[in-house]
Design a protein around this motif. Structure first.
Motif, PDB file in Angstrom:
ATOM      1  N   SER A  36       0.830  -1.211   0.000  1.00 30.66           N
ATOM      2  CA  SER A  36       0.000   0.000   0.000  1.00 30.66           C
ATOM      3  C   SER A  36       0.862   1.257   0.000  1.00 30.66           C
ATOM      4  N   SER A  39       2.349   1.772  -3.448  1.00 30.55           N
ATOM      5  CA  SER A  39       1.312   2.241  -4.363  1.00 30.55           C
ATOM      6  C   SER A  39       1.024   3.724  -4.145  1.00 30.55           C
ATOM      7  N   LYS A  42       3.847   5.800  -5.526  1.00 28.14           N
ATOM      8  CA  LYS A  42       3.798   5.855  -6.988  1.00 28.14           C
ATOM      9  C   LYS A  42       2.753   6.874  -7.451  1.00 28.14           C
TER      10      LYS A  42
END
Length: 50
Positions: A36, A39, A42
């Motif tokens: 998580s 992500s 990103k």
């Protein structure tokens, strides 16, 4: 000795499996948190590039 419960096998029957379940759950939680986090990083980098 009537009425006294002596269960030396309690560790083998309950405590060690409880430790195993806890460790597996902890590892799963750490992996989920890491994925998580990566992500989210990103997505944050994509927003910065715009």
């Amino acid at each position: 000795m009537d009425g006294i419960v002596t269960r030396p096998d309690l560790w083998a029957n309950f405590i060690w499996p409880a430790y195993a379940v806890t460790l597996v759950g902890l590892l799963g939680l750490l992996i989920w948190a890491f994925v998580s986090m990566r992500s989210a990083e990103k997505k944050a980098d994509e927003v910065k590039r715009r």
